[in-house]
Design a protein around this motif. Structure first.
Motif, PDB file in Angstrom:
ATOM      1  N   ILE A   1      -3.812   2.766 -10.225  1.00 47.46           N
ATOM      2  CA  ILE A   1      -3.404   2.722  -8.821  1.00 47.46           C
ATOM      3  C   ILE A   1      -4.594   3.002  -7.914  1.00 47.46           C
ATOM      4  O   ILE A   1      -4.825   2.306  -6.927  1.00 47.46           O
ATOM      5  CB  ILE A   1      -2.257   3.719  -8.562  1.00 47.46           C
ATOM      6  CG1 ILE A   1      -0.984   3.239  -9.265  1.00 47.46           C
ATOM      7  CG2 ILE A   1      -2.006   3.883  -7.068  1.00 47.46           C
ATOM      8  CD1 ILE A   1       0.147   4.237  -9.259  1.00 47.46           C
ATOM      9  N   LYS A   2      -5.382   4.018  -8.250  1.00 40.75           N
ATOM     10  CA  LYS A   2      -6.536   4.351  -7.420  1.00 40.75           C
ATOM     11  C   LYS A   2      -7.572   3.231  -7.432  1.00 40.75           C
ATOM     12  O   LYS A   2      -8.226   2.972  -6.421  1.00 40.75           O
ATOM     13  CB  LYS A   2      -7.152   5.669  -7.869  1.00 40.75           C
ATOM     14  CG  LYS A   2      -6.268   6.845  -7.511  1.00 40.75           C
ATOM     15  CD  LYS A   2      -6.930   8.157  -7.771  1.00 40.75           C
ATOM     16  CE  LYS A   2      -5.989   9.260  -7.323  1.00 40.75           C
ATOM     17  NZ  LYS A   2      -6.668  10.533  -7.170  1.00 40.75           N
ATOM     18  N   THR A   3      -7.708   2.543  -8.551  1.00 36.16           N
ATOM     19  CA  THR A   3      -8.616   1.404  -8.621  1.00 36.16           C
ATOM     20  C   THR A   3      -8.144   0.290  -7.696  1.00 36.16           C
ATOM     21  O   THR A   3      -8.947  -0.307  -6.965  1.00 36.16           O
ATOM     22  CB  THR A   3      -8.728   0.887 -10.067  1.00 36.16           C
ATOM     23  OG1 THR A   3      -9.210   1.943 -10.898  1.00 36.16           O
ATOM     24  CG2 THR A   3      -9.647  -0.309 -10.160  1.00 36.16           C
TER      25      THR A   3
ATOM     26  N   ILE B   1      -2.306   6.553 -12.843  1.00 33.82           N
ATOM     27  CA  ILE B   1      -2.957   7.041 -11.632  1.00 33.82           C
ATOM     28  C   ILE B   1      -4.308   6.352 -11.449  1.00 33.82           C
ATOM     29  O   ILE B   1      -4.662   5.940 -10.338  1.00 33.82           O
ATOM     30  CB  ILE B   1      -3.102   8.577 -11.682  1.00 33.82           C
ATOM     31  CG1 ILE B   1      -1.718   9.232 -11.602  1.00 33.82           C
ATOM     32  CG2 ILE B   1      -3.995   9.073 -10.556  1.00 33.82           C
ATOM     33  CD1 ILE B   1      -1.709  10.708 -11.910  1.00 33.82           C
ATOM     34  N   ALA B   2      -5.055   6.205 -12.521  1.00 33.66           N
ATOM     35  CA  ALA B   2      -6.362   5.547 -12.437  1.00 33.66           C
ATOM     36  C   ALA B   2      -6.223   4.088 -12.017  1.00 33.66           C
ATOM     37  O   ALA B   2      -7.002   3.595 -11.194  1.00 33.66           O
ATOM     38  CB  ALA B   2      -7.079   5.649 -13.776  1.00 33.66           C
TER      39      ALA B   2
ATOM     40  N   GLN C   1      -6.257   0.621  -5.041  1.00 38.54           N
ATOM     41  CA  GLN C   1      -6.428   1.068  -3.664  1.00 38.54           C
ATOM     42  C   GLN C   1      -7.881   0.914  -3.222  1.00 38.54           C
ATOM     43  O   GLN C   1      -8.151   0.497  -2.095  1.00 38.54           O
ATOM     44  CB  GLN C   1      -5.977   2.524  -3.514  1.00 38.54           C
ATOM     45  CG  GLN C   1      -4.477   2.693  -3.620  1.00 38.54           C
ATOM     46  CD  GLN C   1      -4.046   4.146  -3.643  1.00 38.54           C
ATOM     47  OE1 GLN C   1      -4.794   5.025  -4.055  1.00 38.54           O
ATOM     48  NE2 GLN C   1      -2.822   4.404  -3.206  1.00 38.54           N
ATOM     49  N   THR C   2      -8.818   1.218  -4.111  1.00 28.17           N
ATOM     50  CA  THR C   2     -10.232   1.062  -3.788  1.00 28.17           C
ATOM     51  C   THR C   2     -10.588  -0.406  -3.605  1.00 28.17           C
ATOM     52  O   THR C   2     -11.332  -0.765  -2.687  1.00 28.17           O
ATOM     53  CB  THR C   2     -11.107   1.691  -4.895  1.00 28.17           C
ATOM     54  OG1 THR C   2     -10.730   3.054  -5.059  1.00 28.17           O
ATOM     55  CG2 THR C   2     -12.574   1.584  -4.567  1.00 28.17           C
TER      56      THR C   2
ATOM     57  N   ALA D   1       1.006   4.193  -2.910  1.00 21.15           N
ATOM     58  CA  ALA D   1       0.793   5.608  -2.609  1.00 21.15           C
ATOM     59  C   ALA D   1       1.951   6.454  -3.114  1.00 21.15           C
ATOM     60  O   ALA D   1       1.741   7.534  -3.690  1.00 21.15           O
ATOM     61  CB  ALA D   1       0.602   5.804  -1.112  1.00 21.15           C
TER      62      ALA D   1
ATOM     63  N   CYS E   1       1.770   6.636  -6.910  1.00 21.94           N
ATOM     64  CA  CYS E   1       0.680   7.523  -7.312  1.00 21.94           C
ATOM     65  C   CYS E   1       1.097   8.983  -7.161  1.00 21.94           C
ATOM     66  O   CYS E   1       0.836   9.814  -8.041  1.00 21.94           O
ATOM     67  CB  CYS E   1      -0.564   7.237  -6.490  1.00 21.94           C
ATOM     68  SG  CYS E   1      -2.006   8.162  -7.019  1.00 21.94           S
ATOM     69  N   LYS E   2       1.753   9.296  -6.058  1.00 25.05           N
ATOM     70  CA  LYS E   2       2.211  10.668  -5.829  1.00 25.05           C
ATOM     71  C   LYS E   2       3.230  11.079  -6.881  1.00 25.05           C
ATOM     72  O   LYS E   2       3.172  12.186  -7.424  1.00 25.05           O
ATOM     73  CB  LYS E   2       2.812  10.784  -4.431  1.00 25.05           C
ATOM     74  CG  LYS E   2       3.239  12.177  -4.071  1.00 25.05           C
ATOM     75  CD  LYS E   2       3.772  12.256  -2.663  1.00 25.05           C
ATOM     76  CE  LYS E   2       4.223  13.665  -2.361  1.00 25.05           C
ATOM     77  NZ  LYS E   2       4.773  13.799  -1.028  1.00 25.05           N
TER      78      LYS E   2
ATOM     79  N   ASP F   1       0.826  -1.210   0.000  1.00 25.15           N
ATOM     80  CA  ASP F   1       0.000   0.000   0.000  1.00 25.15           C
ATOM     81  C   ASP F   1       0.862   1.262   0.000  1.00 25.15           C
ATOM     82  O   ASP F   1       0.542   2.249  -0.670  1.00 25.15           O
ATOM     83  CB  ASP F   1      -0.933   0.011   1.207  1.00 25.15           C
ATOM     84  CG  ASP F   1      -2.002  -1.064   1.111  1.00 25.15           C
ATOM     85  OD1 ASP F   1      -2.285  -1.524  -0.011  1.00 25.15           O
ATOM     86  OD2 ASP F   1      -2.543  -1.445   2.173  1.00 25.15           O
TER      87      ASP F   1
END
Length: 69
Positions: A54-56, A51-52, A58-59, A16, A19-20, A12
């Motif tokens: 990674i956010k997926t 980015i999309a 994480q969700t 992060a 993504c940053k 995780d």
């Protein structure tokens, strides 16, 4: 560039940080595209998609831990 399997293997904290870093790169590319011509305009799209992804992930991980508890 990171493919989906490499992203799934990351922790995780690594996700992060990646993504940053991608968001900072995207900001610089957008700024550069407005001030001068980009050498590789497709880099903007690649960073947006990274980015999309990674956010997926994480969700997905957040919902998996929420359903497990």
């Amino acid at each position: 560039m990171n493919n989906l399997t490499e992203l799934r293997e990351m922790s995780d904290e690594q996700l992060a940080a990646t993504c940053k870093e991608a968001a900072e790169t995207l900001f610089r590319l957008r700024f550069q595209s407005q001030s001068e011509r980009l050498n590789t305009p497709s880099e903007i799209r690649k960073n947006k998609r990274l980015i999309a992804r990674i956010k997926t992930l994480q969700t997905e991980r957040a919902s998996a831990t929420a359903s497990a508890s």
